[in-house]
Design an enzyme around this catalytic site. Structure first.
Site, PDB file in Angstrom:
ATOM      1  N   HIS A 171      12.624 -51.417  73.092  1.00 12.57           N
ATOM      2  CA  HIS A 171      13.806 -52.221  73.396  1.00 12.57           C
ATOM      3  C   HIS A 171      13.449 -53.710  73.398  1.00 12.57           C
ATOM      4  O   HIS A 171      14.235 -54.531  73.872  1.00 12.57           O
ATOM      5  CB  HIS A 171      14.413 -51.827  74.744  1.00 12.57           C
ATOM      6  CG  HIS A 171      15.009 -50.456  74.742  1.00 12.57           C
ATOM      7  ND1 HIS A 171      15.557 -49.882  75.875  1.00 12.57           N
ATOM      8  CD2 HIS A 171      15.147 -49.533  73.761  1.00 12.57           C
ATOM      9  CE1 HIS A 171      15.996 -48.665  75.581  1.00 12.57           C
ATOM     10  NE2 HIS A 171      15.751 -48.432  74.315  1.00 12.57           N
ATOM     11  N   ASP A 209      11.297 -47.818  75.227  1.00 12.17           N
ATOM     12  CA  ASP A 209      11.972 -48.667  76.211  1.00 12.17           C
ATOM     13  C   ASP A 209      11.411 -50.075  76.054  1.00 12.17           C
ATOM     14  O   ASP A 209      10.821 -50.381  75.017  1.00 12.17           O
ATOM     15  CB  ASP A 209      11.795 -48.120  77.627  1.00 12.17           C
ATOM     16  CG  ASP A 209      13.007 -48.441  78.511  1.00 12.17           C
ATOM     17  OD1 ASP A 209      13.269 -49.641  78.726  1.00 12.17           O
ATOM     18  OD2 ASP A 209      13.681 -47.508  78.956  1.00 12.17           O
TER      19      ASP A 209
END
Length: 384
Positions: free
Chosen positions: A226, A203
């Site tokens: 991410h 993430d």
């Protein structure tokens, strides 16, 4: 006359040495005894079970030395809905560190990854939360592993928080991913610094959340994330959310969905707006990341909705400087996708870019960029 030497009180809480016994009461008793300017030591080679929230209340100007392991229980029933495994709230002047570099904070998150895969209502705790207007907190020289959800957050108008020489790793041993394992999320908070950080997760590597102001990131290696993300912002109806004064330098972004980016919601009655001001990414090495840079102004909605309800975000003075490396083949030859807010402002500047596409000539997709010369050759077709 000899100057008096004031010795810091030192407490070493005893571990029960049993996975089924909570060592939190013993550690918290040590904070009460030695927390006012003293030292609390978790010895190397010892594992202390965290079966309830470890609250650092009483740790004022204290030195919490974790040389052994703090290991959270995998009791998903207990942790459901609990905010954090380790909580720093309303604390002034605390060090959380390993002197020797052997200290580990283990979120023991596998049971949470497996449960969340089948039960999205399960509310997983953060591994470490710094909030409640805490100030002057320094976290250093530690390894964090497998948090149930986020690794570290500092929020609640905390200020002067520093992270240095940390290694964060989230990895599932089953087919269920280690979801929502953000590395370090900042905001609302002022004066946060990150230096010499390695994060491996799936993430956001670092997320600059609403209210993040004056954040410096110097030397970070993100693996499989991410990326370094502003946002998401503007998700709350009727509210304007702000991120400002962010400086990132010397970042290595390996296998990320985007190396760096900004995420804002579109308009409409269920959303608010956003201000992103004075953000600089300077010195970023891109290795097999899908985009080197991305701006999303249609976050979490579809294109039809966003066309009818364009974002009113104000994005100003954002600089993408000195990027190098090669993107993945996923969107090749596109290396940047900049879908700026159609109903707002977008002043972004690129300089010193040598990022290559996996194949073909590097292409930059742009929409609604306001400044006439962003420093790149824009092509139409931006989305997201």
């Amino acid at each position: 006359m000899h100057n008096a030497v004031l010795l810091r009180a030192t407490c070493t809480p005893a571990s029960a040495g049993s996975a089924s016994t909570d060592d939190v009461p013993a550690i918290e008793a040590a904070f009460k005894s030695c927390g006012a300017g003293g030292t609390i030591v978790i010895p190397a080679g010892k594992t202390y079970m965290i079966r309830s929230t470890l609250d650092l209340t009483g740790c004022s100007n204290c030195d919490f030395q974790v040389e052994g392991t703090l290991k959270a229980s995998d009791d998903t029933t207990f942790w459901n809905g609990v905010n954090a495994i380790i909580s720093v709230s309303g604390i002034s002047g605390a060090k959380i560190r390993s002197v020797t570099g052997t200290g580990v904070i283990d979120g023991n998150g596998q049971a949470s990854y497996d449960k969340f895969a089948s039960d999205k209502s399960y509310k997983r705790p953060k591994l470490l939360n710094i909030g409640g207007k805490s100030t002057n907190i320094a976290v250093s020289n530690l390894r964090f592993k497998n948090p149930p959800s986020f690794f570290i957050t500092n929020n609640g108008d905390s200020s002067h928080i520093s992270y240095e020489s940390l290694h964060l790793t989230a990895e599932s041993k089953s087919t269920n991913p280690a979801k929502n394992t953000d590395g370090i999320d900042v905001g609302p908070a002022t004066y946060t610094t990150l230096k010499n950080i390695v994060i491996s997760n799936t993430d956001d590597c670092v997320a600059f959340k609403p209210g993040a102001d004056y954040v410096t990131v110097d030397t970070i290696h993100c693996k499989g994330s991410h990326g370094l993300s502003v946002g998401s912002l503007g998700g709350s109806a009727g509210k304007t959310e702000t991120v400002s004064n962010i400086y990132v330098t010397n970042a290595t972004m390996e296998g990320a969905t985007k190396a760096v980016g900004i995420k804002v919601y579109p308009g409409g009655s269920s959303h608010g707006s956003a201000v992103v001001r004075n953000v600089t990414y300077d010195g970023v090495t891109v290795t097999s990341s899908d985009y080197a840079a991305q701006i999303q102004s249609c976050y979490n909605e579809d294109a039809a909705y966003c066309s009818a309800n364009p974002s009113t975000a104000q994005i100003t003075d954002v600089y993408f400087k000195n990027f190098k490396g090669t993107t993945s083949s996923k969107y090749s030859p596109t290396v940047a996708n900049l879908n700026c807010p159609a109903g707002g402002t977008c002043n972004v500047y690129f300089s010193g870019w040598t990022v290559k596409a996996a194949s073909g000539t590097a292409k930059y997709l742009c929409a609604n960029v306001d400044n006439a010369n962003p420093g790149i050759a824009c092509s139409s077709g931006a989305s997201g």
